[in-house]
Design a protein around this motif. Sequence first.
Motif, PDB file in Angstrom:
ATOM      1  N   LEU A 115       0.850  -1.192   0.000  1.00 41.50           N
ATOM      2  CA  LEU A 115       0.000   0.000   0.000  1.00 41.50           C
ATOM      3  C   LEU A 115       0.881   1.235   0.000  1.00 41.50           C
ATOM      4  N   ARG A 116       0.523   2.208  -0.829  1.00 36.12           N
ATOM      5  CA  ARG A 116       1.295   3.457  -0.883  1.00 36.12           C
ATOM      6  C   ARG A 116       0.420   4.592  -0.371  1.00 36.12           C
ATOM      7  N   LYS A 117       0.995   5.434   0.489  1.00 33.84           N
ATOM      8  CA  LYS A 117       0.249   6.557   1.055  1.00 33.84           C
ATOM      9  C   LYS A 117      -0.020   7.604  -0.019  1.00 33.84           C
ATOM     10  N   GLN A 118      -1.265   8.041  -0.085  1.00 34.78           N
ATOM     11  CA  GLN A 118      -1.688   9.029  -1.061  1.00 34.78           C
ATOM     12  C   GLN A 118      -1.645  10.435  -0.447  1.00 34.78           C
ATOM     13  N   PRO A 119      -1.574  11.467  -1.273  1.00 34.11           N
ATOM     14  CA  PRO A 119      -1.525  12.836  -0.734  1.00 34.11           C
ATOM     15  C   PRO A 119      -2.697  13.186   0.183  1.00 34.11           C
ATOM     16  N   ASN A 120      -3.859  12.542  -0.010  1.00 29.97           N
ATOM     17  CA  ASN A 120      -5.019  12.842   0.842  1.00 29.97           C
ATOM     18  C   ASN A 120      -5.038  12.000   2.124  1.00 29.97           C
ATOM     19  N   GLY A 121      -3.986  11.215   2.369  1.00 35.38           N
ATOM     20  CA  GLY A 121      -3.881  10.442   3.600  1.00 35.38           C
ATOM     21  C   GLY A 121      -4.412   9.022   3.511  1.00 35.38           C
ATOM     22  N   THR A 122      -5.065   8.657   2.410  1.00 33.07           N
ATOM     23  CA  THR A 122      -5.544   7.286   2.245  1.00 33.07           C
ATOM     24  C   THR A 122      -4.396   6.413   1.740  1.00 33.07           C
ATOM     25  N   TRP A 123      -4.638   5.095   1.710  1.00 32.89           N
ATOM     26  CA  TRP A 123      -3.631   4.139   1.256  1.00 32.89           C
ATOM     27  C   TRP A 123      -4.154   3.423   0.022  1.00 32.89           C
ATOM     28  N   ALA A 124      -3.361   3.382  -1.039  1.00 30.82           N
ATOM     29  CA  ALA A 124      -3.759   2.735  -2.293  1.00 30.82           C
ATOM     30  C   ALA A 124      -2.906   1.498  -2.543  1.00 30.82           C
ATOM     31  N   PHE A 125      -3.538   0.447  -3.062  1.00 32.78           N
ATOM     32  CA  PHE A 125      -2.810  -0.768  -3.421  1.00 32.78           C
ATOM     33  C   PHE A 125      -1.899  -0.487  -4.610  1.00 32.78           C
ATOM     34  N   VAL A 126      -0.667  -0.955  -4.518  1.00 31.47           N
ATOM     35  CA  VAL A 126       0.285  -0.849  -5.613  1.00 31.47           C
ATOM     36  C   VAL A 126       0.935  -2.215  -5.797  1.00 31.47           C
ATOM     37  N   GLU A 127       1.550  -2.406  -6.954  1.00 28.94           N
ATOM     38  CA  GLU A 127       2.238  -3.675  -7.192  1.00 28.94           C
ATOM     39  C   GLU A 127       3.481  -3.747  -6.315  1.00 28.94           C
ATOM     40  N   PRO A 128       3.641  -4.817  -5.530  1.00 25.53           N
ATOM     41  CA  PRO A 128       4.847  -4.924  -4.701  1.00 25.53           C
ATOM     42  C   PRO A 128       6.067  -5.217  -5.564  1.00 25.53           C
ATOM     43  N   SER A 129       7.203  -4.691  -5.136  1.00 24.14           N
ATOM     44  CA  SER A 129       8.419  -4.949  -5.899  1.00 24.14           C
ATOM     45  C   SER A 129       8.905  -6.372  -5.621  1.00 24.14           C
ATOM     46  N   ARG A 130       9.541  -6.951  -6.630  1.00 24.95           N
ATOM     47  CA  ARG A 130      10.096  -8.299  -6.492  1.00 24.95           C
ATOM     48  C   ARG A 130      11.125  -8.346  -5.357  1.00 24.95           C
ATOM     49  N   SER A 131      11.952  -7.292  -5.230  1.00 30.33           N
ATOM     50  CA  SER A 131      13.012  -7.321  -4.212  1.00 30.33           C
ATOM     51  C   SER A 131      12.427  -7.299  -2.799  1.00 30.33           C
ATOM     52  N   ILE A 132      11.347  -6.577  -2.591  1.00 31.37           N
ATOM     53  CA  ILE A 132      10.733  -6.559  -1.256  1.00 31.37           C
ATOM     54  C   ILE A 132      10.097  -7.911  -0.951  1.00 31.37           C
ATOM     55  N   LEU A 133       9.454  -8.518  -1.948  1.00 28.14           N
ATOM     56  CA  LEU A 133       8.910  -9.864  -1.734  1.00 28.14           C
ATOM     57  C   LEU A 133      10.018 -10.865  -1.431  1.00 28.14           C
ATOM     58  N   GLU A 134      11.136 -10.758  -2.144  1.00 27.41           N
ATOM     59  CA  GLU A 134      12.260 -11.671  -1.877  1.00 27.41           C
ATOM     60  C   GLU A 134      12.795 -11.483  -0.461  1.00 27.41           C
ATOM     61  N   ARG A 135      12.895 -10.224  -0.009  1.00 29.27           N
ATOM     62  CA  ARG A 135      13.344  -9.957   1.363  1.00 29.27           C
ATOM     63  C   ARG A 135      12.364 -10.536   2.383  1.00 29.27           C
ATOM     64  N   THR A 136      11.092 -10.541   2.042  1.00 25.88           N
ATOM     65  CA  THR A 136      10.064 -11.061   2.948  1.00 25.88           C
ATOM     66  C   THR A 136      10.096 -12.584   3.006  1.00 25.88           C
ATOM     67  N   LEU A 137      10.511 -13.217   1.923  1.00 25.82           N
ATOM     68  CA  LEU A 137      10.478 -14.679   1.849  1.00 25.82           C
ATOM     69  C   LEU A 137      11.808 -15.338   2.187  1.00 25.82           C
ATOM     70  N   LYS A 138      12.908 -14.558   2.192  1.00 27.27           N
ATOM     71  CA  LYS A 138      14.219 -15.127   2.501  1.00 27.27           C
ATOM     72  C   LYS A 138      14.796 -14.402   3.702  1.00 27.27           C
ATOM     73  N   GLN A 139      15.393 -15.149   4.612  1.00 27.38           N
ATOM     74  CA  GLN A 139      15.980 -14.546   5.796  1.00 27.38           C
ATOM     75  C   GLN A 139      17.241 -13.780   5.426  1.00 27.38           C
ATOM     76  N   HIS A 140      17.396 -12.604   6.034  1.00 29.89           N
ATOM     77  CA  HIS A 140      18.562 -11.756   5.834  1.00 29.89           C
ATOM     78  C   HIS A 140      19.815 -12.519   6.281  1.00 29.89           C
ATOM     79  N   GLN A 141      20.869 -12.547   5.485  1.00 31.54           N
ATOM     80  CA  GLN A 141      22.037 -13.396   5.727  1.00 31.54           C
ATOM     81  C   GLN A 141      23.152 -12.765   6.541  1.00 31.54           C
ATOM     82  N   THR A 142      23.121 -11.485   6.886  1.00 26.61           N
ATOM     83  CA  THR A 142      24.259 -10.822   7.539  1.00 26.61           C
ATOM     84  C   THR A 142      24.231 -10.918   9.056  1.00 26.61           C
ATOM     85  N   ARG A 143      23.405 -11.746   9.645  1.00 31.76           N
ATOM     86  CA  ARG A 143      23.335 -11.850  11.110  1.00 31.76           C
ATOM     87  C   ARG A 143      24.439 -12.694  11.653  1.00 31.76           C
TER      88      ARG A 143
END
Length: 143
Positions: A115-143
């Motif tokens: 969801l992306r915040k709109q100038p009027n304060g509402t939230w609109a659905f947008v296409e999620p980026s592939r990189s954010i989905l990958e970060r959500t599905l794979k554990q961060h490796q630098t720990r």
Amino acid sequence: MLALLRFGCSRQKTTELTPQKIQLAQTWELQPGSAIAGYQVAGGLGDISIFLGGKAVFAPFTGSVQPYQGNCVLFSSDEVPAYLFRLCGLKQPQVGDVRRGDVIGAGTYLQFAALRKQPNGTWAFVEPSRSILERTLKQHQTR
């Protein structure tokens, strides 16, 4: 007594457990968490469905997870302040502050919406980026 007031009754704790309410720009009668004919709606407008098979999903950034409607949570981060991510379908999701790579929850299916915040304060659905989905599905490796 002062410590109890300062730590035991803090506003932060209450805010974390209170379901988040946001105003969506696109109106759709049936939302995740709605019920129809005795069944819970698991996904809706703007969701991408991913088969997890019981595996975990992870915080894509350092941020906060708050309850939302039904079995959904909202993830927000100061690193991407104009966006919210709605994650539905997780069993016993971790709510509160999380670091990048922390487990948010696990489930059979993940319904993911960006969801992306709109100038009027509402939230609109947008296409999620592939990189954010990958970060959500794979554990961060630098720990």
